[in-house]
Design a protein around this motif. Structure first.
Motif, PDB file in Angstrom:
ATOM      1  N   TYR A 121      46.348 -30.606 -52.291  1.00 25.50           N
ATOM      2  CA  TYR A 121      45.998 -31.870 -52.944  1.00 25.50           C
ATOM      3  C   TYR A 121      45.146 -31.544 -53.863  1.00 25.50           C
ATOM      4  CZ  TYR A 121      43.811 -36.306 -54.144  1.00 25.50           C
ATOM      5  OH  TYR A 121      43.406 -37.177 -54.986  1.00 25.50           O
ATOM      6  N   THR A 122      43.903 -30.738 -53.505  1.00 19.61           N
ATOM      7  CA  THR A 122      42.946 -30.392 -54.401  1.00 19.61           C
ATOM      8  C   THR A 122      43.457 -29.360 -55.536  1.00 19.61           C
ATOM      9  OG1 THR A 122      41.238 -30.297 -52.763  1.00 19.61           O
ATOM     10  CG2 THR A 122      40.728 -29.456 -54.627  1.00 19.61           C
ATOM     11  N   LEU A 123      44.247 -28.550 -55.179  1.00 16.74           N
ATOM     12  CA  LEU A 123      44.802 -27.632 -56.253  1.00 16.74           C
ATOM     13  C   LEU A 123      45.991 -28.297 -57.247  1.00 16.74           C
ATOM     14  CD1 LEU A 123      45.632 -24.575 -53.899  1.00 16.74           C
ATOM     15  CD2 LEU A 123      44.316 -24.634 -55.672  1.00 16.74           C
ATOM     16  N   ASN A 124      46.544 -29.443 -56.599  1.00 13.72           N
ATOM     17  CA  ASN A 124      47.311 -30.547 -57.551  1.00 13.72           C
ATOM     18  C   ASN A 124      46.580 -30.794 -58.473  1.00 13.72           C
ATOM     19  OD1 ASN A 124      49.808 -29.955 -56.508  1.00 13.72           O
ATOM     20  ND2 ASN A 124      49.825 -31.804 -55.162  1.00 13.72           N
ATOM     21  N   GLN A 125      45.276 -31.629 -58.172  1.00 14.68           N
ATOM     22  CA  GLN A 125      44.330 -32.347 -58.924  1.00 14.68           C
ATOM     23  C   GLN A 125      43.965 -31.141 -60.088  1.00 14.68           C
ATOM     24  OE1 GLN A 125      43.878 -35.648 -58.568  1.00 14.68           O
ATOM     25  NE2 GLN A 125      45.366 -35.130 -57.356  1.00 14.68           N
ATOM     26  N   LEU A 126      43.695 -29.891 -59.605  1.00 14.55           N
ATOM     27  CA  LEU A 126      43.355 -28.798 -60.760  1.00 14.55           C
ATOM     28  C   LEU A 126      44.283 -28.271 -61.540  1.00 14.55           C
ATOM     29  CD1 LEU A 126      40.630 -27.030 -58.392  1.00 14.55           C
ATOM     30  CD2 LEU A 126      40.135 -28.694 -60.041  1.00 14.55           C
ATOM     31  N   LYS A 127      45.846 -28.643 -61.132  1.00 16.19           N
ATOM     32  CA  LYS A 127      46.842 -28.286 -61.862  1.00 16.19           C
ATOM     33  C   LYS A 127      46.883 -26.649 -61.695  1.00 16.19           C
ATOM     34  CE  LYS A 127      47.422 -32.029 -65.398  1.00 16.19           C
ATOM     35  NZ  LYS A 127      46.272 -32.837 -64.403  1.00 16.19           N
ATOM     36  N   LEU A 128      46.707 -26.247 -60.390  1.00 11.27           N
ATOM     37  CA  LEU A 128      46.872 -24.797 -59.921  1.00 11.27           C
ATOM     38  C   LEU A 128      47.697 -24.842 -59.025  1.00 11.27           C
ATOM     39  CD1 LEU A 128      42.836 -23.738 -59.644  1.00 11.27           C
ATOM     40  CD2 LEU A 128      44.557 -23.200 -61.590  1.00 11.27           C
ATOM     41  N   SER A 129      48.361 -23.497 -58.715  1.00  6.51           N
ATOM     42  CA  SER A 129      49.496 -23.094 -57.791  1.00  6.51           C
ATOM     43  C   SER A 129      49.012 -23.323 -56.303  1.00  6.51           C
ATOM     44  CB  SER A 129      49.822 -21.845 -57.840  1.00  6.51           C
ATOM     45  OG  SER A 129      50.439 -21.812 -58.907  1.00  6.51           O
ATOM     46  N   HIS A 130      49.872 -23.864 -55.513  1.00  4.54           N
ATOM     47  CA  HIS A 130      49.560 -24.299 -54.019  1.00  4.54           C
ATOM     48  C   HIS A 130      49.266 -22.737 -53.265  1.00  4.54           C
ATOM     49  CE1 HIS A 130      51.583 -28.346 -53.418  1.00  4.54           C
ATOM     50  NE2 HIS A 130      50.696 -28.421 -54.303  1.00  4.54           N
ATOM     51  N   LEU A 163      35.865 -20.343 -48.149  1.00  5.99           N
ATOM     52  CA  LEU A 163      37.500 -20.848 -48.127  1.00  5.99           C
ATOM     53  C   LEU A 163      37.923 -20.939 -49.578  1.00  5.99           C
ATOM     54  CD1 LEU A 163      40.017 -21.907 -47.006  1.00  5.99           C
ATOM     55  CD2 LEU A 163      39.305 -24.088 -46.817  1.00  5.99           C
ATOM     56  N   TRP A 164      37.329 -21.710 -50.347  1.00  2.75           N
ATOM     57  CA  TRP A 164      37.698 -21.930 -51.671  1.00  2.75           C
ATOM     58  C   TRP A 164      37.496 -20.819 -52.597  1.00  2.75           C
ATOM     59  CZ3 TRP A 164      40.923 -25.024 -53.667  1.00  2.75           C
ATOM     60  CH2 TRP A 164      41.646 -26.296 -52.938  1.00  2.75           C
ATOM     61  N   MET A 165      36.382 -19.955 -52.214  1.00  2.06           N
ATOM     62  CA  MET A 165      36.247 -18.664 -53.078  1.00  2.06           C
ATOM     63  C   MET A 165      37.383 -17.831 -52.850  1.00  2.06           C
ATOM     64  SD  MET A 165      32.309 -17.948 -52.447  1.00  2.06           S
ATOM     65  CE  MET A 165      32.188 -16.463 -53.501  1.00  2.06           C
ATOM     66  N   HIS A 166      38.204 -17.772 -51.690  1.00  2.00           N
ATOM     67  CA  HIS A 166      39.152 -17.034 -51.480  1.00  2.00           C
ATOM     68  C   HIS A 166      40.444 -17.715 -52.113  1.00  2.00           C
ATOM     69  CE1 HIS A 166      37.988 -13.948 -48.488  1.00  2.00           C
ATOM     70  NE2 HIS A 166      37.568 -14.927 -47.699  1.00  2.00           N
ATOM     71  N   ILE A 167      40.479 -19.042 -52.132  1.00  3.45           N
ATOM     72  CA  ILE A 167      41.902 -19.515 -52.576  1.00  3.45           C
ATOM     73  C   ILE A 167      41.868 -19.410 -54.082  1.00  3.45           C
ATOM     74  CG2 ILE A 167      42.774 -21.663 -53.065  1.00  3.45           C
ATOM     75  CD1 ILE A 167      41.905 -22.715 -50.243  1.00  3.45           C
ATOM     76  N   LEU A 168      40.582 -19.697 -54.725  1.00  7.38           N
ATOM     77  CA  LEU A 168      40.666 -19.754 -56.262  1.00  7.38           C
ATOM     78  C   LEU A 168      40.491 -18.266 -56.803  1.00  7.38           C
ATOM     79  CD1 LEU A 168      38.004 -22.324 -56.511  1.00  7.38           C
ATOM     80  CD2 LEU A 168      40.398 -22.601 -57.002  1.00  7.38           C
ATOM     81  N   LYS A 169      40.032 -17.268 -56.190  1.00  4.25           N
ATOM     82  CA  LYS A 169      39.982 -15.871 -56.768  1.00  4.25           C
ATOM     83  C   LYS A 169      39.678 -15.749 -58.255  1.00  4.25           C
ATOM     84  CE  LYS A 169      43.437 -14.606 -53.023  1.00  4.25           C
ATOM     85  NZ  LYS A 169      44.876 -14.241 -53.006  1.00  4.25           N
TER      86      LYS A 169
END
Length: 215
Positions: free
Chosen positions: A28-37, A54-60
């Motif tokens: 959901y958060t990635l959708n709001q940021l217009k980033l890939s799931h 967690l988010w440091m890993h996801i965002l890279k």
């Protein structure tokens, strides 16, 4: 286990299967940021060190979105954390049996308000002490939150047993000089946990009671 007076649990991946709700909140958060799931299996590998890690890993390579992602993710997860989340099979029965003899506590890297709310929802009245992420207290694998739980239980490290599903939990127990059971039904598999050399390593919930009883 003759001196055992309390059992302390990690939360996510140990008591509760929270992976689906966390993954859905991430996407959901990635959708709001217009980033890939992100895939569920990737979220599983990234969990254990709190939301920021967690988010440091996801965002890279999109780490500049970190603050914005957390500002979306944390409130969304709080209101969507009880949709698919459930206790692991046999966990409620185990806790009711243990409660007859021992004090019970939780130590989690999830922030305090979320831990308290979700414990009250799924395990109301079951735990004597609930420790989440708090200002001024380092997160696991620092031993500080586990030591705080032991202090609030008014016990010493030789009177407690810690149970968790990740290398973070095993390292926390070792840093605190506390006996630890690694459980392989959560966010790390048996081989990963074996590498960390916990005192005990189990596959099923009912093995906890057997270890405590010395079987």
């Amino acid at each position: 286990m003759n001196t055992l007076k309390a059992i302390i649990f990690d939360l996510d991946g140990t008591l509760l299967d929270t992976l689906d709700d966390i993954t859905n909140s991430c996407n959901y958060t990635l959708n709001q940021l217009k980033l890939s799931h992100v895939k569920k299996e990737d979220v599983r590998r990234y969990l254990g060190n709190g939301a920021k890690a967690l988010w440091m890993h996801i965002l890279k390579h999109n780490i500049n979105y970190l603050d914005e992602a957390l500002s979306i993710y944390l409130p969304y997860l709080e209101t969507h954390s009880k949709i698919r989340t459930k206790p692991y099979e046999g966990m409620n029965e185990l806790l009711h049996q243990l409660k007859k003899t021992y004090q019970l506590a939780v130590v989690s890297n999830k922030h305090q308000e979320a831990v308290s709310e979700i414990i009250d929802y799924y395990f109301k009245g079951m735990f004597d002490v609930v420790i989440g992420e708090r200002p001024g207290i380092p997160k696991k694998p620092d031993p500080a939150p586990l030591n705080l739980a032991i202090k609030e239980l008014r016990l010493n490290k030789h009177e407690v047993l810690f149970i968790g599903d990740s290398e973070v939990d095993i390292q926390t127990a070792k840093h605190a000089d506390v006996k630890v059971i690694g459980v392989s039904w959560g966010f790390r598999d048996y081989t990963e946990l074996k590498h960390e050399k916990p005192d005990y390593l189990i596959l099923k919930v009912d093995q906890i009671q057997k270890i405590i009883q010395g079987e």
